[in-house]
Design an enzyme around this catalytic site. Structure first.
Site, PDB file in Angstrom:
ATOM      1  N   HIS A 218      23.744 -19.522 -10.002  1.00  0.00           N
ATOM      2  CA  HIS A 218      24.282 -19.883  -8.140  1.00  0.00           C
ATOM      3  C   HIS A 218      23.911 -20.967  -7.881  1.00  0.00           C
ATOM      4  CE1 HIS A 218      23.621 -15.340  -7.913  1.00  0.00           C
ATOM      5  NE2 HIS A 218      23.075 -15.417  -8.824  1.00  0.00           N
TER       6      HIS A 218
ATOM      7  N   TYR B 130      12.098 -17.608 -12.084  1.00  0.00           N
ATOM      8  CA  TYR B 130      12.758 -17.865 -10.726  1.00  0.00           C
ATOM      9  C   TYR B 130      11.225 -19.198 -10.937  1.00  0.00           C
ATOM     10  CZ  TYR B 130      16.499 -14.597 -10.408  1.00  0.00           C
ATOM     11  OH  TYR B 130      17.639 -13.886  -9.807  1.00  0.00           O
TER      12      TYR B 130
ATOM     13  N   ASN C 228      22.579 -10.192  -4.524  1.00  0.00           N
ATOM     14  CA  ASN C 228      23.906 -10.011  -4.422  1.00  0.00           C
ATOM     15  C   ASN C 228      24.973  -9.554  -3.846  1.00  0.00           C
ATOM     16  OD1 ASN C 228      23.744 -12.279  -6.378  1.00  0.00           O
ATOM     17  ND2 ASN C 228      23.574 -10.277  -8.239  1.00  0.00           N
TER      18      ASN C 228
END
Ligand code: HDE
Length: 708
Positions: A88, A375, A161
């Protein structure tokens, strides 16, 4: 000795009850720098008298190390780049607001989902997955759809998404998947593309990817605009209400202008002619006041119904068909402000599925569980340490206090002597808030768990094909053609024949006709179904129109873009008529000419034919006027412009002499979606009607004979 604060008898200070967009704007204001009317300075605030010349010994002499101004400038420049996101990396973002339609108290106690008069500020980042930061926007890929809600109870990140399922079922496979899809390690090719051996090698060996790969070979992977994409939270999450009752929830974003996609030929050409196509479109729409909007929909499943489906709610390769659990629209997201600075906001924003607020909770989806770790971990290397939450775009609006201290780039100047809890030195502050009545802190949902410590995949995750078959069966004919085209294109680029053959085997398990059609294009024999019954599974729903973009398209031309083709001598009245008619419908027109300048009295060209080719528009109108039509008819570029629009199934209009240009381009006459005539009003009416359907699908076969 200084007197210490005394704790109040009970509880803690409540969070602010109302946070709005202005507060986020104000909060960012402290960090925003406006250099208007300001002197150029060093980072130490010293004014710079000369920014052109390095300090040197004599006019032609060596530069001096002493020049702190030059050294500071170059040093900062040398360190300008931070690591791009591993996946991304290519993204575009905007600020906006979220409003709930009515209180969702029955479902969740989340404060931002209670009061329809409240606006919660959001920052939304869209992205591609494979490519690097400078890669093209329109490649075939999944798109990220990450929303940061700055709620009064802390930040909630819905990191989703534009497709409702994923390639793998377990987080431990993510590095394998990403290594396979990224450019190949020996030669760093291809960029932002899945059409290569390592990707197809991996997915053909991992049948759980079958459903998601089918989505990526569909039109969903080449959106017309970021504004026309749906979004999905993918995993099943949990809502928890004030009484502690939990329910399963799936999140969906639906664009209010409807969904639309590019054609593959357009997508490929756009990647070269405007690699910022999506980023530009989003930016311009917000600049024009065409604020992109999405409704937030939820699918709710009661806990007692967890096992009533023919798939596992924890399996991220499965959707809950809307035929089984309908979508309930609960609120609206509006993007209304472009960022001021790409790096400070879009590059530094740090999303994490673990950023949740009271009223929400996770499930045991093994992909989600792994994401909860990844993350935060990745931000530490990307943003240089554990203080990334202090970067302005990441700061919550809710107050934050804890004993976490120091580390790289710490901004907060914490007061007090005690950075631990419990403490008596700082009056015991800050304090935890359990029980909930004392301050509404986050409490994990109580879920009964038992079992052995094992590395296994649940047998309920075994069916890899039935929902892929459901997706295939739910497509319209043009969408099926595109899917066949996409598999054929990608697999034709795979150099190793056994990989192509293995993938055909997977396709046969989805649908034998699909496999046969792709096999024919690859010059290979068509395989038969070869999976066992468990893997093939069974879907109780056999068709779901909600999965097709074309089947549920709403006719509209709002915010669509139209080229008005005109050369010198064009009829100004026909151009004005087109501009007015399109504006009245909320569409945007641009006058496109062989050169810049004025093709007609009082009209300026917005761009040239080569600068803005027809792939950048949703429709083309050729203006009237004899001289203009003659020039355009004689121009290969102008003829290509209309022919290409025809090939891409776009609405075409020609007013008066403009029709000559269509004839010169040898456009088949009397075609659906091609409006010609001397009466501008009539032409524009049928043009707008044709464009409102986005494309003229009935033309698809004829368009194939037109050269690309
Ligand atoms: Fe991500 N993903 N992901 N992902 N993902 C990242 O985090 C990861 C997955 C998604 O605009 C990274 O900050 C793992 C599913 C979006 O900044 C990283 C797994 C979904 C974005 C990461 C997944 C997503 C990311 C890279 C499997 C849809 C961009 C940089 C367990 C629900 C966010 C970063 C933005 C970004 C890890 C799977 C969506 C490496 C380990 C499923 C939209 O942490």
């Amino acid at each position: 000795m200084a007197t210490k604060k005394q704790p109040p008898a009970t509880g803690v200070a409540p969070s602010p009850s109302h946070i709005n967009t202005n507060q986020k704007v104000e909060a960012l204001e402290t960090f925003r720098a406006d250099a208007t009317n300001q002197a150029l300075t060093t980072n130490q605030g010293v004014k710079i008298a000369d920014n052109q010349n390095t300090l040197r010994a004599g006019e032609r002499g060596p530069s001096l190390l002493e020049d702190f101004i030059m050294r500071e400038k170059i040093t900062h420049f040398d360190h300008e780049r931070i690591p791009e996101r591993i996946v991304h990396a290519r993204g575009s973002a905007a600020h906006g607001v979220f409003k709930v339609y009515e209180s969702q108290a029955e479902l969740t106690k989340a404060a931002f989902l209670q009061d329809p008069s409240k606006e919660t500020p959001v920052y939304v980042r869209f992205s591609t997955v494979q490519g690097s930061r400078g890669s093209a926007d329109t490649v075939r890929d999944v798109r990220g759809f990450a929303v940061k809600f700055y709620t009064e109870e802390g930040n909630f990140d819905l990191v989703g998404n534009n497709m409702p399922v994923f390639f793998i079922q377990d987080a431990i496979k993510f590095p394998d998947f990403v290594h396979a899809v990224k450019p190949e390690p020996h030669n760093e090719m291809p960029q932002g593309a899945s059409a290569h051996d390592t990707f197809w090698d991996f997915v053909s060996l991992v049948p759980e990817s079958a459903h998601m790969v089918l989505w990526t070979m569909s039109d969903r992977a080449i959106p017309r605009s970021l504004r026309t994409m749906e979004g999905f939270g993918i995993h099943t999450f949990r809502f928890v209400n004030a009484q502690g009752k939990g329910r399963f929830v799936k999140f969906h974003w639906r664009p209010t202008i409807g969904s639309a996609s590019l054609l593959w030929d357009e997508a490929q050409k756009l990647a070269g002619k405007d690699s910022d196509f999506h980023r530009r479109d989003l930016w311009e729409a917000i600049d024009n006041g065409d604020y992109p909007e999405w409704e937030l929909g939820v699918q709710i499943v009661e806990e007692e119904d967890e096992h009533k489906f023919d798939f596992d709610l924890l399996d991220p390769t499965k959707i809950i068909p809307e035929e089984l659990v309908p979508l309930k629209m609960i609120g609206k997201l509006t993007l209304n402000r472009n960022p001021d600075n790409f790096f400070a906001e879009t590059e530094q924003v740090a999303f994490c599925p673990g950023h949740i607020v009271p009223g929400l909770d996770f499930t045991n989806d093994p992909l989600l569980q792994g994401r909860l770790f990844s993350y935060t971990d990745t931000q530490i290397s990307r943003l240089g340490g554990p203080n990334f939450h202090e970067i302005p775009i990441n700061r919550p609006l809710a107050p934050l206090h804890n004993g976490q201290r120091d580390a790289m780039h710490r901004q907060t100047i914490d007061k007090g002597q005690a950075s631990y809890e419990p403490n008596s030195i700082d009056g015991g502050w800050p304090k935890e808030t359990a029980p909930a009545a004392a301050g509404g802190g986050f409490e994990s949902y109580t879920e009964r768990v038992e079992g052995s410590k094992i590395r296994v995949r649940s047998p309920s995750f075994k069916d890899h094909y039935s929902q892929a078959t459901l997706f295939w069966n739910s497509m319209t004919d043009p969408e099926k053609d595109h899917i066949v085209g996409a598999y054929s294109f990608e697999l034709s680029k795979v150099e190793r024949k056994p990989i192509r053959e293995r993938q055909l085997g997977i396709l046969a398990n989805i649908d034998e006709t699909l496999a046969a059609r792709v096999a024919e294009n690859l010059g290979l024999p068509a395989p038969k179904k070869n999976a066992d019954a468990d893997e093939l599974g069974k879907s109780s729903v056999t068709e779901s129109p909600a999965l097709s973009i074309i089947a549920k398209a709403k006719p509209s031309v709002k915010t669509r873009k139209v080229a008005i083709l005109a050369a010198p001598g064009a009829d100004a009245a026909s151009i004005k008529a087109a501009q007015d008619a399109l504006k009245a419908e909320g569409a945007h027109a641009k006058v496109i000419s062989p050169t810049l300048g004025s093709p007609a009295q009082g009209i300026e060209a917005d761009a040239t034919i080569l600068g803005m080719p027809s792939i950048m528009f949703d429709g083309v109108i050729v203006a009237g006027g004899k001289d203009s039509a003659k020039t355009l008819s004689e121009s290969g570029d102008a003829r290509h412009f209309v022919l290409e629009a025809f090939k891409h199934l776009k609405a075409i209009g020609a007013i008066g002499d403009g029709e000559d240009v269509l004839a010169a381009a040898h456009l088949p006459s009397g075609e659906e979606g091609v409006a010609v005539g001397s009466d501008a009003k009539t032409v524009l009416k049928s043009f707008i009607e044709a464009m409102s359907k986005h494309r003229v699908w009935s033309r698809a076969q004829k368009a194939e004979s037109v050269p690309a």
